[in-house]
Design an enzyme around this catalytic site. Sequence first.
Site, short mmCIF file in Angstrom:
data_model
loop_
_atom_site.label_atom_id
_atom_site.label_comp_id
_atom_site.label_asym_id
_atom_site.label_seq_id
_atom_site.Cartn_x
_atom_site.Cartn_y
_atom_site.Cartn_z
N LYS A 16 22.49 36.29 1.04
CA LYS A 16 21.28 35.92 1.82
C LYS A 16 20.28 34.71 1.57
CE LYS A 16 21.06 39.22 -2.06
NZ LYS A 16 22.06 38.84 -2.57
N ARG A 90 15.38 44.64 -6.00
CA ARG A 90 16.90 45.25 -7.03
C ARG A 90 16.54 46.39 -7.26
NH1 ARG A 90 18.74 39.16 -7.03
NH2 ARG A 90 19.57 39.04 -7.89
N ARG A 172 26.30 40.21 -12.73
CA ARG A 172 25.76 40.08 -11.43
C ARG A 172 25.91 41.23 -10.82
NH1 ARG A 172 25.68 34.33 -10.03
NH2 ARG A 172 24.64 34.66 -8.54
P1 AMP Z 1 19.42 35.28 -6.91
O1 AMP Z 1 19.00 34.06 -7.07
O2 AMP Z 1 19.07 36.81 -6.23
O3 AMP Z 1 20.75 35.58 -7.51
O4 AMP Z 1 18.98 35.86 -8.42
C1 AMP Z 1 18.96 35.13 -9.62
C2 AMP Z 1 19.05 36.10 -11.05
O5 AMP Z 1 17.62 35.82 -10.77
C3 AMP Z 1 19.07 37.63 -11.14
O6 AMP Z 1 20.29 37.46 -11.81
C4 AMP Z 1 18.23 38.60 -11.74
O7 AMP Z 1 18.09 38.08 -13.27
C5 AMP Z 1 16.83 37.15 -11.69
N1 AMP Z 1 16.24 38.08 -9.72
C6 AMP Z 1 15.72 37.87 -9.07
N2 AMP Z 1 14.93 38.70 -8.17
C7 AMP Z 1 15.40 39.64 -8.99
C8 AMP Z 1 14.58 40.61 -9.22
N3 AMP Z 1 13.99 41.32 -7.91
N4 AMP Z 1 14.31 41.70 -9.91
C9 AMP Z 1 15.03 41.96 -11.58
N5 AMP Z 1 15.42 40.00 -11.43
C10 AMP Z 1 15.43 39.26 -10.28
#
Ligand code: AMP
Length: 225
Positions: A16, A90, A172
Amino acid sequence: MSRAVLILFGPPGSGKGTQGRLVGARLGVPHISTGEMLRERVRTNSAVAGVAAIMQSGSLVSDELVNRLVAERLEEPDARPGFILDGYPRTLEQGRYLLNWLKQRNAGELVIHLRVDYNVLIARLTKRRECPRCGSVYHLNDRPPRAAGVCDLDGTALIARADDTEPVIRERLAVYERQTLPLIEFFRAEGRRVCEVEAGESPEQVADAISRLVRVPASEAGRNG
Ligand code: AMP
Protein backbone atom coordinates in the site's frame (compact mmCIF):
# COMPACT_ATOMS: atom_id res chain seq x y z
CA MET A 1 -15.32 11.59 -10.37
CA SER A 2 -14.61 15.17 -9.39
CA ARG A 3 -11.89 14.26 -6.92
CA ALA A 4 -9.57 11.31 -7.44
CA VAL A 5 -10.13 9.40 -4.19
CA LEU A 6 -8.41 6.03 -3.98
CA ILE A 7 -8.53 3.72 -0.99
CA LEU A 8 -5.62 1.28 -1.00
CA PHE A 9 -6.84 -1.72 0.89
CA GLY A 10 -4.88 -4.85 1.77
CA PRO A 11 -2.91 -6.63 4.48
CA PRO A 12 0.37 -5.35 5.93
CA GLY A 13 3.06 -5.97 3.31
CA SER A 14 0.71 -5.84 0.32
CA GLY A 15 2.47 -2.74 -0.99
CA LYS A 16 0.00 0.00 0.00
CA GLY A 17 2.79 2.42 0.90
CA THR A 18 4.80 1.76 -2.26
CA GLN A 19 1.71 2.06 -4.45
CA GLY A 20 0.50 5.13 -2.58
CA ARG A 21 3.77 6.89 -3.41
CA LEU A 22 3.94 5.66 -7.04
CA VAL A 23 0.31 6.21 -8.00
CA GLY A 24 0.09 9.43 -5.98
CA ALA A 25 3.00 10.86 -8.00
CA ARG A 26 1.35 9.75 -11.26
CA LEU A 27 -2.02 11.30 -10.38
CA GLY A 28 -0.55 14.35 -8.66
CA VAL A 29 -2.49 13.76 -5.42
CA PRO A 30 -1.12 13.25 -1.88
CA HIS A 31 -0.50 9.81 -0.45
CA ILE A 32 -1.97 9.75 3.05
CA SER A 33 -0.81 6.93 5.30
CA THR A 34 -2.29 6.77 8.79
CA GLY A 35 0.61 4.51 9.88
CA GLU A 36 3.11 7.20 8.81
CA MET A 37 1.06 9.94 10.46
CA LEU A 38 0.97 7.98 13.70
CA ARG A 39 4.71 7.15 13.58
CA GLU A 40 5.42 10.85 13.02
CA ARG A 41 3.31 11.76 16.04
CA VAL A 42 5.09 9.19 18.19
CA ARG A 43 8.49 10.57 17.07
CA THR A 44 7.61 14.17 17.85
CA ASN A 45 5.29 13.91 20.86
CA SER A 46 6.20 11.98 23.99
CA ALA A 47 2.61 12.38 25.29
CA VAL A 48 1.48 9.61 22.96
CA ALA A 49 3.50 6.79 24.57
CA GLY A 50 0.30 4.73 24.80
CA VAL A 51 -0.10 4.94 21.04
CA ALA A 52 3.49 3.74 20.49
CA ALA A 53 2.86 0.72 22.72
CA ILE A 54 -0.31 -0.20 20.83
CA MET A 55 1.48 0.06 17.49
CA GLN A 56 4.38 -2.07 18.67
CA SER A 57 1.98 -4.78 19.77
CA GLY A 58 0.36 -4.93 16.33
CA SER A 59 -3.09 -3.79 17.54
CA LEU A 60 -5.07 -0.84 16.23
CA VAL A 61 -5.12 2.58 17.86
CA SER A 62 -8.53 4.09 18.63
CA ASP A 63 -10.98 4.95 15.86
CA GLU A 64 -11.55 8.30 17.50
CA LEU A 65 -7.88 9.34 17.23
CA VAL A 66 -7.41 8.03 13.69
CA ASN A 67 -10.66 9.54 12.38
CA ARG A 68 -9.69 12.90 13.81
CA LEU A 69 -6.18 12.79 12.28
CA VAL A 70 -7.58 11.84 8.88
CA ALA A 71 -10.34 14.47 8.95
CA GLU A 72 -7.76 17.18 9.75
CA ARG A 73 -5.43 15.95 7.00
CA LEU A 74 -8.17 15.80 4.37
CA GLU A 75 -9.03 19.46 4.92
CA GLU A 76 -5.56 20.54 3.83
CA PRO A 77 -5.49 22.29 0.43
CA ASP A 78 -3.33 19.68 -1.33
CA ALA A 79 -6.10 17.09 -0.78
CA ARG A 80 -8.71 19.13 -2.67
CA PRO A 81 -8.09 17.51 -6.08
CA GLY A 82 -8.07 14.08 -4.46
CA PHE A 83 -5.98 11.78 -2.29
CA ILE A 84 -4.84 8.22 -1.83
CA LEU A 85 -5.55 6.58 1.51
CA ASP A 86 -3.15 3.90 2.72
CA GLY A 87 -4.04 1.94 5.87
CA TYR A 88 -7.34 3.74 6.40
CA PRO A 89 -10.10 2.80 6.97
CA ARG A 90 -9.20 -0.27 9.02
CA THR A 91 -12.40 -0.88 11.00
CA LEU A 92 -16.11 -0.71 10.22
CA GLU A 93 -16.36 2.39 12.39
CA GLN A 94 -13.67 4.11 10.32
CA GLY A 95 -15.35 2.92 7.10
CA ARG A 96 -18.65 4.49 8.12
CA TYR A 97 -16.88 7.70 9.10
CA LEU A 98 -15.07 7.95 5.77
CA LEU A 99 -18.10 7.19 3.59
CA ASN A 100 -20.04 9.82 5.50
CA TRP A 101 -17.20 12.33 5.00
CA LEU A 102 -17.17 11.60 1.26
CA LYS A 103 -20.96 11.73 0.98
CA GLN A 104 -21.09 15.15 2.61
CA ARG A 105 -18.69 16.41 -0.04
CA ASN A 106 -20.33 14.60 -2.93
CA ALA A 107 -17.11 12.73 -3.62
CA GLY A 108 -16.86 9.24 -5.08
CA GLU A 109 -14.08 6.79 -4.38
CA LEU A 110 -12.44 3.67 -5.72
CA VAL A 111 -11.38 0.86 -3.42
CA ILE A 112 -8.36 -1.11 -4.61
CA HIS A 113 -7.96 -4.43 -2.84
CA LEU A 114 -4.31 -5.52 -3.11
CA ARG A 115 -4.05 -9.30 -2.86
CA VAL A 116 -0.80 -11.10 -2.02
CA ASP A 117 -0.01 -14.64 -0.89
CA TYR A 118 0.39 -14.95 2.91
CA ASN A 119 3.95 -16.35 2.73
CA VAL A 120 5.00 -13.53 0.42
CA LEU A 121 3.67 -11.02 2.97
CA ILE A 122 5.72 -12.55 5.78
CA ALA A 123 8.88 -12.58 3.62
CA ARG A 124 8.33 -8.98 2.53
CA LEU A 125 7.80 -7.66 6.04
CA THR A 126 10.62 -9.52 7.80
CA LYS A 127 13.08 -8.33 5.15
CA ARG A 128 11.78 -4.76 4.89
CA ARG A 129 14.14 -1.94 5.84
CA GLU A 130 13.35 1.75 5.87
CA CYS A 131 15.25 5.00 5.84
CA PRO A 132 14.21 6.87 8.98
CA ARG A 133 15.07 10.19 7.31
CA CYS A 134 13.40 10.08 3.86
CA GLY A 135 11.08 7.08 4.20
CA SER A 136 12.56 5.09 1.27
CA VAL A 137 11.72 1.41 1.56
CA TYR A 138 14.09 -1.45 0.70
CA HIS A 139 13.88 -5.22 0.74
CA LEU A 140 17.00 -7.19 1.67
CA ASN A 141 16.53 -9.64 -1.25
CA ASP A 142 14.34 -7.98 -3.86
CA ARG A 143 15.40 -4.34 -3.58
CA PRO A 144 18.58 -4.10 -1.53
CA PRO A 145 20.30 -0.74 -1.03
CA ARG A 146 23.40 -0.18 -3.20
CA ALA A 147 25.66 -0.07 -0.12
CA ALA A 148 24.71 -2.54 2.61
CA GLY A 149 22.63 -1.01 5.40
CA VAL A 150 22.44 2.60 4.19
CA CYS A 151 19.90 4.57 2.17
CA ASP A 152 20.77 5.15 -1.53
CA LEU A 153 19.37 8.68 -1.40
CA ASP A 154 20.83 10.19 1.75
CA GLY A 155 23.25 7.64 3.26
CA THR A 156 21.24 7.29 6.51
CA ALA A 157 21.52 3.93 8.31
CA LEU A 158 18.46 1.81 7.46
CA ILE A 159 16.26 0.38 10.20
CA ALA A 160 13.63 -2.34 10.50
CA ARG A 161 10.31 -0.99 11.79
CA ALA A 162 9.69 -1.88 15.44
CA ASP A 163 6.55 -3.79 14.40
CA ASP A 164 8.27 -5.75 11.60
CA THR A 165 9.32 -8.65 13.85
CA GLU A 166 7.78 -12.03 13.13
CA PRO A 167 5.45 -12.34 16.18
CA VAL A 168 4.14 -8.79 15.69
CA ILE A 169 3.74 -9.35 11.94
CA ARG A 170 1.58 -12.42 12.66
CA GLU A 171 -0.52 -10.38 15.08
CA ARG A 172 -0.93 -7.57 12.52
CA LEU A 173 -2.08 -10.08 9.92
CA ALA A 174 -4.55 -11.61 12.41
CA VAL A 175 -5.89 -8.14 13.28
CA TYR A 176 -6.26 -7.46 9.56
CA GLU A 177 -8.31 -10.62 9.02
CA ARG A 178 -10.48 -9.97 12.05
CA GLN A 179 -11.07 -6.21 12.02
CA THR A 180 -10.21 -4.91 8.56
CA LEU A 181 -11.12 -7.54 5.97
CA PRO A 182 -14.87 -7.33 6.83
CA LEU A 183 -14.76 -3.82 5.33
CA ILE A 184 -14.75 -5.36 1.85
CA GLU A 185 -18.23 -6.76 2.42
CA PHE A 186 -19.24 -3.47 4.01
CA PHE A 187 -18.12 -1.47 0.94
CA ARG A 188 -19.98 -3.86 -1.35
CA ALA A 189 -23.12 -3.74 0.79
CA GLU A 190 -22.93 0.06 0.51
CA GLY A 191 -22.80 -0.31 -3.29
CA ARG A 192 -19.19 0.88 -3.59
CA ARG A 193 -16.82 -0.22 -6.31
CA VAL A 194 -14.12 -2.63 -5.04
CA CYS A 195 -11.43 -3.65 -7.56
CA GLU A 196 -9.26 -6.68 -6.93
CA VAL A 197 -5.61 -6.30 -7.96
CA GLU A 198 -3.02 -9.08 -7.83
CA ALA A 199 -0.16 -7.34 -6.03
CA GLY A 200 2.58 -9.98 -6.16
CA GLU A 201 4.09 -8.43 -9.33
CA SER A 202 6.74 -5.71 -9.49
CA PRO A 203 5.75 -2.31 -8.03
CA GLU A 204 5.63 -0.73 -11.52
CA GLN A 205 3.36 -3.49 -12.89
CA VAL A 206 0.98 -3.13 -9.94
CA ALA A 207 0.99 0.66 -10.34
CA ASP A 208 0.13 0.20 -14.05
CA ALA A 209 -2.81 -2.05 -13.12
CA ILE A 210 -4.10 0.51 -10.61
CA SER A 211 -3.64 3.39 -13.05
CA ARG A 212 -5.68 1.53 -15.67
CA LEU A 213 -8.54 1.07 -13.17
CA VAL A 214 -8.50 4.74 -12.23
CA ARG A 215 -9.04 5.69 -15.88
CA VAL A 216 -11.98 3.28 -16.43
CA PRO A 217 -15.41 4.70 -15.56
CA ALA A 218 -17.31 2.74 -12.90
CA SER A 219 -20.01 1.75 -15.42
CA GLU A 220 -17.44 -0.10 -17.60
CA ALA A 221 -15.36 -1.65 -14.81
CA GLY A 222 -18.49 -3.10 -13.24
CA ARG A 223 -19.51 -2.25 -9.73
CA ASN A 224 -18.64 -4.63 -6.92
CA GLY A 225 -16.01 -5.88 -9.13
P1 AMP B 1 0.87 0.68 8.89
O1 AMP B 1 2.03 1.57 8.68
O2 AMP B 1 -0.31 1.02 8.03
O3 AMP B 1 1.23 -0.78 8.81
O4 AMP B 1 0.36 0.95 10.39
C1 AMP B 1 1.20 0.69 11.50
C2 AMP B 1 0.38 0.64 12.77
O5 AMP B 1 -0.26 1.91 12.98
C3 AMP B 1 -0.77 -0.35 12.77
O6 AMP B 1 -0.35 -1.66 13.12
C4 AMP B 1 -1.68 0.26 13.84
O7 AMP B 1 -1.20 0.04 15.15
C5 AMP B 1 -1.54 1.74 13.55
N1 AMP B 1 -2.54 2.19 12.54
C6 AMP B 1 -2.29 2.63 11.28
N2 AMP B 1 -3.43 2.96 10.65
C7 AMP B 1 -4.43 2.72 11.53
C8 AMP B 1 -5.84 2.84 11.47
N3 AMP B 1 -6.47 3.26 10.34
N4 AMP B 1 -6.56 2.51 12.57
C9 AMP B 1 -5.96 2.09 13.70
N5 AMP B 1 -4.64 1.93 13.82
C10 AMP B 1 -3.86 2.24 12.75
